[in-house]
Write a protein that holds these residues in place. Sequence first.
Motif, PDB file in Angstrom:
ATOM      1  N   PRO A 180      37.809  44.663  40.673  1.00  0.00           N
ATOM      2  CA  PRO A 180      38.570  44.179  42.291  1.00  0.00           C
ATOM      3  C   PRO A 180      38.038  43.916  43.078  1.00  0.00           C
ATOM      4  N   PHE A 181      37.783  42.810  43.909  1.00  0.00           N
ATOM      5  CA  PHE A 181      36.207  42.182  44.809  1.00  0.00           C
ATOM      6  C   PHE A 181      37.478  42.078  46.453  1.00  0.00           C
ATOM      7  N   SER A 182      38.173  42.090  46.685  1.00  0.00           N
ATOM      8  CA  SER A 182      38.820  41.992  47.538  1.00  0.00           C
ATOM      9  C   SER A 182      40.572  42.752  47.475  1.00  0.00           C
ATOM     10  N   PRO A 183      41.730  43.174  48.571  1.00  0.00           N
ATOM     11  CA  PRO A 183      43.125  43.420  48.288  1.00  0.00           C
ATOM     12  C   PRO A 183      43.388  41.841  47.354  1.00  0.00           C
ATOM     13  N   THR A 184      43.342  41.198  47.606  1.00  0.00           N
ATOM     14  CA  THR A 184      43.504  40.299  46.820  1.00  0.00           C
ATOM     15  C   THR A 184      42.978  39.318  46.246  1.00  0.00           C
ATOM     16  N   GLU A 185      41.766  39.489  45.632  1.00  0.00           N
ATOM     17  CA  GLU A 185      40.990  38.819  44.834  1.00  0.00           C
ATOM     18  C   GLU A 185      40.873  40.202  43.640  1.00  0.00           C
ATOM     19  N   VAL A 186      40.886  39.033  42.229  1.00  0.00           N
ATOM     20  CA  VAL A 186      40.093  40.076  41.065  1.00  0.00           C
ATOM     21  C   VAL A 186      39.841  38.988  40.089  1.00  0.00           C
ATOM     22  N   PHE A 187      38.901  39.911  39.298  1.00  0.00           N
ATOM     23  CA  PHE A 187      38.608  39.836  38.070  1.00  0.00           C
ATOM     24  C   PHE A 187      39.024  39.993  37.239  1.00  0.00           C
ATOM     25  N   VAL A 188      39.506  38.723  36.319  1.00  0.00           N
ATOM     26  CA  VAL A 188      40.578  39.768  34.871  1.00  0.00           C
ATOM     27  C   VAL A 188      39.393  39.314  33.638  1.00  0.00           C
ATOM     28  N   GLU A 189      39.277  39.677  32.502  1.00  0.00           N
ATOM     29  CA  GLU A 189      38.978  39.131  31.490  1.00  0.00           C
ATOM     30  C   GLU A 189      38.566  40.062  30.598  1.00  0.00           C
ATOM     31  N   ASP A 190      39.947  38.766  29.675  1.00  0.00           N
ATOM     32  CA  ASP A 190      40.498  39.525  27.991  1.00  0.00           C
ATOM     33  C   ASP A 190      38.791  39.800  27.248  1.00  0.00           C
ATOM     34  N   THR A 191      38.167  40.690  26.545  1.00  0.00           N
ATOM     35  CA  THR A 191      37.181  40.828  25.851  1.00  0.00           C
ATOM     36  C   THR A 191      37.965  41.745  24.178  1.00  0.00           C
ATOM     37  N   TYR A 192      36.557  40.728  23.437  1.00  0.00           N
ATOM     38  CA  TYR A 192      36.993  40.857  21.790  1.00  0.00           C
ATOM     39  C   TYR A 192      36.030  41.833  21.420  1.00  0.00           C
ATOM     40  N   TYR A 193      35.745  43.054  20.897  1.00  0.00           N
ATOM     41  CA  TYR A 193      34.928  43.351  19.856  1.00  0.00           C
ATOM     42  C   TYR A 193      35.384  43.170  17.892  1.00  0.00           C
ATOM     43  N   ALA A 194      34.777  41.233  17.795  1.00  0.00           N
ATOM     44  CA  ALA A 194      35.527  40.887  16.529  1.00  0.00           C
ATOM     45  C   ALA A 194      34.363  40.712  15.799  1.00  0.00           C
ATOM     46  N   ASP A 195      34.711  40.125  14.433  1.00  0.00           N
ATOM     47  CA  ASP A 195      33.842  40.027  13.234  1.00  0.00           C
ATOM     48  C   ASP A 195      33.558  39.137  13.345  1.00  0.00           C
ATOM     49  N   GLY A 196      34.038  38.086  13.757  1.00  0.00           N
ATOM     50  CA  GLY A 196      33.970  36.573  13.991  1.00  0.00           C
ATOM     51  C   GLY A 196      33.730  36.001  15.490  1.00  0.00           C
ATOM     52  N   SER A 197      33.253  34.516  15.854  1.00  0.00           N
ATOM     53  CA  SER A 197      32.800  34.688  17.354  1.00  0.00           C
ATOM     54  C   SER A 197      33.603  33.267  17.813  1.00  0.00           C
ATOM     55  N   ALA A 198      34.079  33.018  16.596  1.00  0.00           N
ATOM     56  CA  ALA A 198      34.921  31.607  17.668  1.00  0.00           C
ATOM     57  C   ALA A 198      35.578  32.410  19.220  1.00  0.00           C
ATOM     58  N   LEU A 199      35.569  31.100  20.110  1.00  0.00           N
ATOM     59  CA  LEU A 199      36.094  31.647  21.282  1.00  0.00           C
ATOM     60  C   LEU A 199      37.587  30.783  21.275  1.00  0.00           C
ATOM     61  N   ASP A 200      38.618  31.128  21.441  1.00  0.00           N
ATOM     62  CA  ASP A 200      39.946  30.398  21.450  1.00  0.00           C
ATOM     63  C   ASP A 200      39.993  29.942  23.038  1.00  0.00           C
ATOM     64  N   LEU A 201      39.635  29.505  23.709  1.00  0.00           N
ATOM     65  CA  LEU A 201      39.879  29.360  24.821  1.00  0.00           C
ATOM     66  C   LEU A 201      40.895  29.056  25.581  1.00  0.00           C
ATOM     67  N   PRO A 202      41.852  28.317  25.175  1.00  0.00           N
ATOM     68  CA  PRO A 202      43.179  27.791  25.527  1.00  0.00           C
ATOM     69  C   PRO A 202      44.213  29.219  25.709  1.00  0.00           C
ATOM     70  N   LEU A 203      44.312  30.129  25.007  1.00  0.00           N
ATOM     71  CA  LEU A 203      44.708  31.820  23.538  1.00  0.00           C
ATOM     72  C   LEU A 203      44.309  32.411  25.122  1.00  0.00           C
ATOM     73  N   LEU A 204      43.211  32.521  25.635  1.00  0.00           N
ATOM     74  CA  LEU A 204      42.477  33.629  26.104  1.00  0.00           C
ATOM     75  C   LEU A 204      43.262  33.906  27.625  1.00  0.00           C
ATOM     76  N   ARG A 205      43.010  32.301  28.256  1.00  0.00           N
ATOM     77  CA  ARG A 205      44.054  32.438  29.551  1.00  0.00           C
ATOM     78  C   ARG A 205      45.195  32.352  29.788  1.00  0.00           C
ATOM     79  N   ARG A 206      46.283  32.418  28.192  1.00  0.00           N
ATOM     80  CA  ARG A 206      47.125  32.252  28.240  1.00  0.00           C
ATOM     81  C   ARG A 206      47.278  34.031  28.301  1.00  0.00           C
ATOM     82  N   ARG A 207      46.726  34.902  27.792  1.00  0.00           N
ATOM     83  CA  ARG A 207      46.447  35.643  27.415  1.00  0.00           C
ATOM     84  C   ARG A 207      46.495  36.207  28.821  1.00  0.00           C
TER      85      ARG A 207
END
Length: 396
Positions: free
Chosen positions: A192-219
Motif C-alpha cells: 500500500p503506497f498511499s490510501p488509494t494506491e496499491v501494488f498488487v503482484e500475482d506470484t508463483y513457485y512453479a516448475d516451469g517458467s512460462a508466464l501467461d501475462l494476459p491470464l495474470l492480469r485477469r487474476r
Amino acid sequence: MRPESCDLAIAGCGLAGGLVALAMARLRPELRVIVVERGAALGGQHLWSFFASDLPQGAEALADALTTARWDSYEVRFPSRSRVLATPYRTMSSGRLDAAVRAALPPECVITGVETTAVTPTSITLADGRSIAAKGVLDARGIPGLPHMAGGWQKFLGQRLRLAAPHGLAMPVVMDARVEQTDGYRFVYCLPFSPTEVFVEDTYYADGSALDLPLLRRRIADYAARQGWQVDSCEYEESGVLPVIAAGDFNAFWRAGQAGAARAGTRAALVHPLTSYSVPDAVRFALHLTTLDNLSGTRLERASHAWAAQHWRKGRFYRMLTRMLFGAARPEARWRVLERFYGLPKPLIERFYAGRSTMADKARILAGKPPVPVGAALASLTGRGRPLASLDGSAA
C-alpha cells in the motif's frame, strides 16, 4: 575510437551494479567509476523489497538512497493462519536508483542506451564501437537462467493500481495464499503506497517458467474485485521470472562465464536460493568491494569468485529446503509448507530471509510433523529439479 578509461567499469546497472556504483561513490570517492546500461534508465523498471533486518550493520545509508516506502510491520495470510509480524519492511525503486547513481557519478560516467558486446577483466566493448579501458571490470548484467544449476522458478506479474476509494490496507501483505492454488504455490503480494494506491503482484513457485501475462492480469483484476477495490487505472506494470535453486555445480557454473571478468548479482548466483531475494546479497557484496585495496581485473575476479563460492556454500541448507518444497509437496499443496513456516518465531523468520539461519534455526525448521509426506520429503533430498539454464527450462 579512443577508449575511455577508469578505475572500475560496471557492465549492467541494475540493482547489483547500481549498489556497487553508489557504494564506491560514498566510500571510495577517489576512484573513477563508469557504469554502462543497455536501457535508457538505470535499473530498468522494477521494485525491490526487503526486511530492515536483512541489512548488515552500516548498510542503512546505502539502502536509504533507493528506498521509496517504509512500513513498521507486515502481514501474511494462509487458509488456516494469518499473522502480523513487527519486522520493518522496505521497498526500493528503479527510479530512485537511476536518480541516485546519476547524482553520485559525473554525467560522462553514466552511459545508457547502448549494449555491451564484450567484457574482459580490463575492458568493455560497446555496440556503438566505443570501448572502455579499466583497471578492473565488474559484469553485473542479469542473465535469464543459471547454467549447471537446477530447481524451479518464482514468476510474477505486478501492477501499481490507482483506486477510486481507499483500499484499507495498513501494511504490506507479503503473502496472501488464500487464493486458488494453480501452477505451483501461488500467492498475492500487496504494497500500500498511499490510501488509494496499491501494488498488487500475482506470484508463483512453479516448475516451469512460462508466464501467461494476459491470464495474470485477469487474476489481479479478479483479486482486486474480491477485495472490493474499484480500479481507476494501472499506473505501472512489471513482470519477471527468477530462478529458485535446488542444486547445482558451482564450479561449472562459474567456468561457463568464459569472459574472465568479475561478476555480481544473478550472474554470480548472489541470490537467496529459495526466496530469490537479491537485496541483502547485493548490499553486502557492494560494501565488501569497497574494502578491497586492489581492484585490478584479475584480483577483482578472484575476489568476486571467492565471495560467490562462499555464498554458495552457505546456501546449502536453503537449497535442501528448495528440493523439499518442489519435490515433496504436490504443487497445489505447497502453501502448507509456508503456512507452517510462518508459525515459527519472528527472529527465526528474520534470519531466514537474511540468509543467516543458525544451527538452532535449521533444526527448528525441520523439527516436528512435516506438512508434506515424510517419504516424499526424504525422496526429494536426492532430486535436483528442472534445469535453470534458460527460461524455458531446457538444458544448456
